[in-house]
Design a protein around this motif. Structure first.
Motif, PDB file in Angstrom:
ATOM      1  N   ASN A  58       0.163  11.583   5.697  1.00 50.67           N
ATOM      2  CA  ASN A  58       0.281  10.833   4.445  1.00 50.67           C
ATOM      3  C   ASN A  58      -0.861  11.190   3.505  1.00 50.67           C
ATOM      4  OD1 ASN A  58       2.595   9.174   5.093  1.00 50.67           O
ATOM      5  ND2 ASN A  58       1.261   8.049   6.498  1.00 50.67           N
ATOM      6  N   TRP A  59      -0.599  11.046   2.217  1.00 57.82           N
ATOM      7  CA  TRP A  59      -1.626  11.224   1.200  1.00 57.82           C
ATOM      8  C   TRP A  59      -1.647  10.006   0.292  1.00 57.82           C
ATOM      9  CZ3 TRP A  59       1.352  15.271   2.906  1.00 57.82           C
ATOM     10  CH2 TRP A  59       0.674  16.407   3.368  1.00 57.82           C
ATOM     11  N   LYS A  60      -2.816   9.790  -0.310  1.00 59.21           N
ATOM     12  CA  LYS A  60      -2.990   8.691  -1.250  1.00 59.21           C
ATOM     13  C   LYS A  60      -3.308   9.242  -2.639  1.00 59.21           C
ATOM     14  CE  LYS A  60      -2.849   4.976   1.522  1.00 59.21           C
ATOM     15  NZ  LYS A  60      -1.941   3.824   1.318  1.00 59.21           N
ATOM     16  N   GLU A  61      -2.879   8.521  -3.630  1.00 57.01           N
ATOM     17  CA  GLU A  61      -3.208   8.872  -5.010  1.00 57.01           C
ATOM     18  C   GLU A  61      -4.709   8.741  -5.241  1.00 57.01           C
ATOM     19  OE1 GLU A  61      -2.621   6.756  -9.400  1.00 57.01           O
ATOM     20  OE2 GLU A  61      -1.287   6.225  -7.744  1.00 57.01           O
ATOM     21  N   SER A  62      -5.267   9.623  -6.041  1.00 61.94           N
ATOM     22  CA  SER A  62      -6.684   9.546  -6.397  1.00 61.94           C
ATOM     23  C   SER A  62      -6.837   9.835  -7.887  1.00 61.94           C
ATOM     24  CB  SER A  62      -7.498  10.555  -5.577  1.00 61.94           C
ATOM     25  OG  SER A  62      -7.240  11.877  -6.019  1.00 61.94           O
ATOM     26  N   TYR A  63      -8.061   9.655  -8.366  1.00 61.55           N
ATOM     27  CA  TYR A  63      -8.331   9.957  -9.777  1.00 61.55           C
ATOM     28  C   TYR A  63      -8.077  11.429 -10.065  1.00 61.55           C
ATOM     29  CZ  TYR A  63     -10.845  10.517 -14.175  1.00 61.55           C
ATOM     30  OH  TYR A  63     -11.167  10.821 -15.480  1.00 61.55           O
ATOM     31  N   ALA A  64      -8.433  12.281  -9.092  1.00 59.70           N
ATOM     32  CA  ALA A  64      -8.277  13.723  -9.299  1.00 59.70           C
ATOM     33  C   ALA A  64      -6.811  14.150  -9.298  1.00 59.70           C
ATOM     34  CB  ALA A  64      -9.036  14.487  -8.209  1.00 59.70           C
ATOM     35  N   SER A  65      -5.955  13.449  -8.555  1.00 61.52           N
ATOM     36  CA  SER A  65      -4.544  13.844  -8.468  1.00 61.52           C
ATOM     37  C   SER A  65      -3.759  13.459  -9.704  1.00 61.52           C
ATOM     38  CB  SER A  65      -3.887  13.207  -7.240  1.00 61.52           C
ATOM     39  OG  SER A  65      -3.769  11.802  -7.399  1.00 61.52           O
ATOM     40  N   GLY A  66      -4.221  12.417 -10.391  1.00 59.93           N
ATOM     41  CA  GLY A  66      -3.446  11.877 -11.490  1.00 59.93           C
ATOM     42  C   GLY A  66      -2.408  10.895 -10.976  1.00 59.93           C
ATOM     43  N   VAL A  67      -1.743  10.205 -11.896  1.00 61.60           N
ATOM     44  CA  VAL A  67      -0.753   9.212 -11.497  1.00 61.60           C
ATOM     45  C   VAL A  67       0.542   9.912 -11.080  1.00 61.60           C
ATOM     46  CG1 VAL A  67      -1.700   7.426 -12.991  1.00 61.60           C
ATOM     47  CG2 VAL A  67       0.055   8.960 -13.879  1.00 61.60           C
TER      48      VAL A  67
ATOM     49  N   LEU B 252      -4.957  14.951  -4.126  1.00 64.67           N
ATOM     50  CA  LEU B 252      -4.524  13.861  -3.253  1.00 64.67           C
ATOM     51  C   LEU B 252      -5.492  13.682  -2.092  1.00 64.67           C
ATOM     52  CD1 LEU B 252      -0.690  14.603  -3.096  1.00 64.67           C
ATOM     53  CD2 LEU B 252      -1.767  12.644  -4.209  1.00 64.67           C
ATOM     54  N   THR B 253      -5.658  12.461  -1.669  1.00 63.11           N
ATOM     55  CA  THR B 253      -6.579  12.149  -0.575  1.00 63.11           C
ATOM     56  C   THR B 253      -5.817  12.033   0.736  1.00 63.11           C
ATOM     57  OG1 THR B 253      -8.020  10.915  -2.079  1.00 63.11           O
ATOM     58  CG2 THR B 253      -8.272  10.495   0.285  1.00 63.11           C
ATOM     59  N   PRO B 254      -6.108  12.878   1.745  1.00 63.57           N
ATOM     60  CA  PRO B 254      -5.423  12.751   3.041  1.00 63.57           C
ATOM     61  C   PRO B 254      -5.709  11.393   3.661  1.00 63.57           C
ATOM     62  CG  PRO B 254      -6.570  14.859   2.867  1.00 63.57           C
ATOM     63  CD  PRO B 254      -7.041  14.023   1.720  1.00 63.57           C
TER      64      PRO B 254
ATOM     65  N   ALA C  12       8.179  11.623  -5.618  1.00 63.27           N
ATOM     66  CA  ALA C  12       7.032  11.590  -6.538  1.00 63.27           C
ATOM     67  C   ALA C  12       6.340  12.942  -6.532  1.00 63.27           C
ATOM     68  CB  ALA C  12       6.035  10.502  -6.123  1.00 63.27           C
ATOM     69  N   THR C  13       5.814  13.336  -7.671  1.00 63.42           N
ATOM     70  CA  THR C  13       5.013  14.548  -7.760  1.00 63.42           C
ATOM     71  C   THR C  13       3.776  14.250  -8.589  1.00 63.42           C
ATOM     72  OG1 THR C  13       5.075  16.922  -8.250  1.00 63.42           O
ATOM     73  CG2 THR C  13       6.155  15.450  -9.824  1.00 63.42           C
ATOM     74  N   PHE C  14       2.793  15.143  -8.538  1.00 61.95           N
ATOM     75  CA  PHE C  14       1.503  14.905  -9.180  1.00 61.95           C
ATOM     76  C   PHE C  14       1.083  16.130  -9.978  1.00 61.95           C
ATOM     77  CE2 PHE C  14       1.762  12.168  -5.539  1.00 61.95           C
ATOM     78  CZ  PHE C  14       1.182  10.976  -5.945  1.00 61.95           C
ATOM     79  N   ALA C  15       0.283  15.880 -11.025  1.00 57.28           N
ATOM     80  CA  ALA C  15      -0.232  16.976 -11.843  1.00 57.28           C
ATOM     81  C   ALA C  15      -1.149  17.868 -11.025  1.00 57.28           C
ATOM     82  CB  ALA C  15      -0.976  16.422 -13.062  1.00 57.28           C
ATOM     83  N   ASN C  16      -1.927  17.269 -10.117  1.00 57.78           N
ATOM     84  CA  ASN C  16      -2.850  18.024  -9.266  1.00 57.78           C
ATOM     85  C   ASN C  16      -2.681  17.570  -7.827  1.00 57.78           C
ATOM     86  OD1 ASN C  16      -4.966  19.501  -8.150  1.00 57.78           O
ATOM     87  ND2 ASN C  16      -6.517  17.992  -8.776  1.00 57.78           N
TER      88      ASN C  16
ATOM     89  N   SER D 143       0.854  -1.187   0.000  1.00 56.47           N
ATOM     90  CA  SER D 143       0.000   0.000   0.000  1.00 56.47           C
ATOM     91  C   SER D 143       0.889   1.236   0.000  1.00 56.47           C
ATOM     92  CB  SER D 143      -0.920   0.000   1.225  1.00 56.47           C
ATOM     93  OG  SER D 143      -1.697   1.167   1.261  1.00 56.47           O
ATOM     94  N   THR D 144       0.828   2.002  -1.074  1.00 63.29           N
ATOM     95  CA  THR D 144       1.735   3.137  -1.251  1.00 63.29           C
ATOM     96  C   THR D 144       1.133   4.428  -0.729  1.00 63.29           C
ATOM     97  OG1 THR D 144       2.657   2.094  -3.235  1.00 63.29           O
ATOM     98  CG2 THR D 144       3.077   4.443  -2.940  1.00 63.29           C
ATOM     99  N   SER D 145       1.919   5.183   0.001  1.00 61.58           N
ATOM    100  CA  SER D 145       1.526   6.492   0.510  1.00 61.58           C
ATOM    101  C   SER D 145       2.600   7.509   0.147  1.00 61.58           C
ATOM    102  CB  SER D 145       1.330   6.451   2.031  1.00 61.58           C
ATOM    103  OG  SER D 145       0.323   5.526   2.400  1.00 61.58           O
TER     104      SER D 145
END
Length: 432
Positions: A362-371, A355-357, A347-351, A98-100
């Motif tokens: 810690n934050w988790k990747e989401s659809y809104a954050s992008g890969v 990210l989901t707290p 790691a960095t994200f487009a948005n 599980s990646t954070s």
């Protein structure tokens, strides 16, 4: 309608108070990013409620709770495993797959040597293969190995030496290592065999004629090929009128090029109980040891060794760990060697706002954050790393206290709206 408008205002003020209170509560949390409540007005869509400038609002709604990913202050801690990011990027951690992602860089090691945070999440990065080469592009658990470094037999000795041209031929002959009157200059170099045992390679220089010298070599005071003999290896060196080495000959060395002498048949030895030098079961480097004396000169100045490069070393254990701005983990060992044992990945994200707290900073990747875009620190858009430091919370306590007062005032004002509407309603009821 006014009751609903006032109620929506109370909810908005309460949300603002919660966000502000959470920011204040985490003012001392490493890597914490403050949040901001964002509100929007509401309008009912109906043909009967008017349109255009005559339309009346229906209150307020919470549109988003936005994280503010501004840089926090970097505070020095002195702990080598504490890391702070200057610029863009998140540390990548894994817990059973599980990646954070986090900005909190307070790391240590677990019982297996894995680099982990306080929750046991393992820091991700690039490891090294069996040859010690960094394997980029493949994330793995970063580990600090405490295994000893294997010894390496000395295979090359390169030196820069000057022999004093004004020296006279020694008064006593033949050469005898125990008689300082039989040679002009000497020095010793530590070399190692395949088992990491240290040996002393001694070189003696004897002037034999104008522009001519002889060099004698022993290992631990005995013949390199025959421990029971004290007869040294030897080579004749000749110089031109400018003091440069122009030739070398030897019956004991293989002369590869000018001044490059391969020490052959070296038998590593040590003293036995009787004080005799005997073979110790180890071996020299494969192919012998290259003794490069190309840079030897003969000038009218004091005989001296001015530079030396020698490989080979004894076994060693990890003594310290350091991390540079590019995220490279350097292990320093008790034998003086150091090597890269891994590299931290970011790691960095487009948005980032998407990210989901996940708690624990810690934050988790989401659809809104992008890969995530993963890479090495200090490359591309990634920030660099400061070791022995942590990034503080970016909460501005003064601003948050002002926001607290504003939220309180808003709450009281919206409560007054409801109170006023209640008074009007009572007045209407009394008229009936």
């Amino acid at each position: 309608m006014s009751f609903n408008v006032g109620l929506s205002g109370l909810n908005a003020a309460s949300t603002s108070l919660n966000v502000t209170g959470n920011n204040i509560a985490n003012v001392g949390t490493t890597g914490f990013k403050s949040a901001r409540a964002e509100f929007g007005d509401m309008y009912a869509n109906s043909l009967f409620l008017g349109s255009g400038r005559y339309k009346v609002g229906s209150g307020v709604t919470t549109q988003a709770i936005s994280q503010q990913f501004t840089q926090g202050n970097v505070t020095t801690t002195g702990a080598s495993m504490d890391l702070a990011i200057n610029g863009n990027g998140f540390f990548i951690t894994s817990n059973n797959g599980s990646t954070s992602y986090t900005r909190a860089g307070a790391f240590g090691t677990d019982s297996s040597g894995n680099i982990v945070d306080a929750s046991g999440n393992r820091l991700q990065g690039y490891g090294v293969n069996a040859n010690g080469d960094l394997v980029s592009g493949v994330l793995t658990d970063l580990t600090v190995s405490t295994a000893a470094v294997s010894p390496k037999a000395t295979s090359t000795l390169t030196e820069t030496v000057n022999l004093n041209s004004s020296d006279a031929v020694p008064s006593e002959s033949p050469f005898d290592a125990s008689n300082s009157k039989s040679y002009n200059y000497t020095f010793a170099t530590d070399v190692y065999d395949s088992q990491g045992n240290k040996h002393s390679l001694s070189q003696y220089f004897v002037k034999t004629d104008t522009n001519a010298w002889s060099m004698y070599v022993t290992v631990d005071g005995v013949n390199p090929a025959e421990p029971s003999s004290t007869v040294p290896y030897s080579a004749d060196l000749s110089f031109n009128s400018s003091g440069a080495l122009v030739g070398s000959t030897s019956d004991d060395f293989t002369v590869d090029n000018l001044g490059k002498l391969t020490l052959i048949d070296w038998v590593p030895a040590s003293q036995n109980a009787d004080g005799e030098m005997v073979a110790n079961g180890a071996s020299p480097a494969s192919g012998g040891m290259l003794l490069d004396v190309v840079a030897t000169t003969q000038y009218n100045t004091t005989s001296a060794q001015t530079a030396k490069v020698v490989d080979g070393y004894a076994p060693g254990s990890l003594s310290s760990l350091s991390i540079d701005a590019d995220g490279y983990l350097f292990g320093t060992y008790s034998n003086g060697q150091s090597k890269v044992i891994g590299q931290v990945a970011l790691a960095t994200f487009a948005n980032m706002q998407g990210l989901t707290p996940a708690g624990g900073t810690n934050w988790k990747e989401s659809y809104a954050s992008g890969v995530p875009v993963v890479g090495a620190p200090n490359a591309g858009v990634m920030g660099d790393i400061t070791a022995g430091a942590l990034e503080d919370s970016n909460v501005d306590l003064t601003s948050e206290l002002v926001n607290l007062i504003k939220a309180q005032s808003n709450y009281q004002a919206n409560a007054k709206t409801i109170s006023t509407e209640s008074t009007l309603m009572q007045t209407i009821l009394q008229m009936t």
